[in-house]
Design a protein around this motif. Sequence first.
Motif, short mmCIF file in Angstrom:
data_model
loop_
_atom_site.label_atom_id
_atom_site.label_comp_id
_atom_site.label_asym_id
_atom_site.label_seq_id
_atom_site.Cartn_x
_atom_site.Cartn_y
_atom_site.Cartn_z
N LEU A 288 27.98 50.42 45.80
CA LEU A 288 29.24 49.87 46.32
C LEU A 288 29.45 48.48 45.73
O LEU A 288 28.55 47.65 45.75
CB LEU A 288 29.18 49.71 47.84
CG LEU A 288 29.50 50.89 48.72
CD1 LEU A 288 29.46 50.46 50.18
CD2 LEU A 288 30.84 51.51 48.40
N TRP B 89 31.38 45.49 46.77
CA TRP B 89 32.15 44.94 47.88
C TRP B 89 33.28 44.08 47.33
O TRP B 89 33.07 43.28 46.42
CB TRP B 89 31.23 44.14 48.81
CG TRP B 89 30.32 45.04 49.58
CD1 TRP B 89 29.14 45.56 49.16
CD2 TRP B 89 30.56 45.58 50.88
NE1 TRP B 89 28.62 46.38 50.14
CE2 TRP B 89 29.46 46.41 51.21
CE3 TRP B 89 31.58 45.44 51.82
CZ2 TRP B 89 29.37 47.09 52.41
CZ3 TRP B 89 31.48 46.11 53.02
CH2 TRP B 89 30.39 46.93 53.31
N ILE C 9 30.45 51.93 55.69
CA ILE C 9 31.58 52.56 55.00
C ILE C 9 32.91 52.18 55.67
O ILE C 9 33.85 51.77 54.97
CB ILE C 9 31.40 54.10 54.89
CG1 ILE C 9 30.16 54.42 54.05
CG2 ILE C 9 32.64 54.75 54.29
CD1 ILE C 9 30.15 53.88 52.63
N TYR D 3 33.56 48.62 54.64
CA TYR D 3 33.98 48.56 53.24
C TYR D 3 35.45 48.98 53.09
O TYR D 3 36.24 48.30 52.43
CB TYR D 3 33.08 49.47 52.40
CG TYR D 3 33.50 49.64 50.96
CD1 TYR D 3 33.22 48.66 50.02
CD2 TYR D 3 34.19 50.78 50.54
CE1 TYR D 3 33.61 48.81 48.69
CE2 TYR D 3 34.58 50.93 49.23
CZ TYR D 3 34.29 49.95 48.30
OH TYR D 3 34.67 50.10 46.99
N LEU D 4 35.82 50.09 53.73
CA LEU D 4 37.21 50.56 53.62
C LEU D 4 38.19 49.59 54.26
O LEU D 4 39.29 49.36 53.72
CB LEU D 4 37.34 51.95 54.24
CG LEU D 4 36.64 53.08 53.47
CD1 LEU D 4 36.65 54.37 54.28
CD2 LEU D 4 37.26 53.27 52.11
N CYS E 193 38.59 46.76 51.85
CA CYS E 193 39.45 47.17 50.73
C CYS E 193 40.91 47.13 51.15
O CYS E 193 41.77 46.65 50.40
CB CYS E 193 39.06 48.58 50.26
SG CYS E 193 37.53 48.63 49.31
N THR F 289 42.30 46.19 47.59
CA THR F 289 41.39 46.69 46.57
C THR F 289 41.25 48.21 46.70
O THR F 289 41.09 48.72 47.79
CB THR F 289 39.99 46.05 46.73
OG1 THR F 289 40.15 44.63 46.69
CG2 THR F 289 39.04 46.51 45.65
N THR F 290 41.29 48.91 45.59
CA THR F 290 41.05 50.35 45.60
C THR F 290 39.56 50.59 45.70
O THR F 290 38.78 50.02 44.94
CB THR F 290 41.58 51.00 44.29
OG1 THR F 290 42.97 50.69 44.18
CG2 THR F 290 41.37 52.49 44.29
N PRO F 291 39.12 51.44 46.66
CA PRO F 291 37.68 51.74 46.76
C PRO F 291 37.14 52.25 45.43
O PRO F 291 37.83 52.95 44.69
CB PRO F 291 37.61 52.83 47.83
CG PRO F 291 38.84 52.61 48.66
CD PRO F 291 39.89 52.14 47.68
N TRP G 22 35.17 54.58 44.50
CA TRP G 22 35.14 56.01 44.21
C TRP G 22 36.54 56.57 43.97
O TRP G 22 36.68 57.70 43.55
CB TRP G 22 34.44 56.79 45.31
CG TRP G 22 35.01 56.54 46.68
CD1 TRP G 22 36.15 57.06 47.20
CD2 TRP G 22 34.48 55.70 47.70
NE1 TRP G 22 36.37 56.60 48.48
CE2 TRP G 22 35.35 55.77 48.80
CE3 TRP G 22 33.34 54.90 47.78
CZ2 TRP G 22 35.12 55.06 49.98
CZ3 TRP G 22 33.12 54.20 48.97
CH2 TRP G 22 33.99 54.28 50.04
N SER G 23 37.60 55.77 44.19
CA SER G 23 38.97 56.23 43.97
C SER G 23 39.57 55.71 42.66
O SER G 23 40.67 56.07 42.30
CB SER G 23 39.87 55.75 45.12
OG SER G 23 39.47 56.32 46.33
#
Length: 147
Positions: free
Chosen positions: A88, A90, A125, A128-129, A132, A137-139, A141-142
């Motif tokens: 990740l 951050w 998680i 983090y989301l 974002c 910010t785009t995560p 994984w996306s």
Amino acid sequence: MGVRSGSGGGQVMTLDTLVRLGRGLHAPAPVLRLPVPEGMTAPLGCDAVGVPAALGPELVSLLPRVGCVYADEAHWWWLVPADSDYALEWPAPAQYATGAVVPDAPVVPGLLYRPEGTLPYTPPIPLYLALCRLTGTTPGWSRPVSA
């Protein structure tokens, strides 16, 4: 999978152990560590995620569960399980503090919130989301992968 240290029948070290040892080689000497409150346990180890104090209240409102939160005038800090930075990135302006060692703080920030129960963690998680979302910010994984 493990790696034997030294020659002969020495101790087997896992990849997790090697990562922790590697971090120790590059980490500055610990100055201040956020404590796990009395009566709570941290069976998964403890790291921390800090954000500027101005983002703290809004971030709390976005989380489904909040663990221990520490605050001073400059930052709010959430306790998360150790290695919550694995794979990740951050989003800025968040700071990830391995071992819950708070960088550049004159004193240990005070405990602002303590959850019921014995675990001090905010699930990483959702944290983090929410970060974002607040920072636009785009995560990781996306994001598109380039060849």
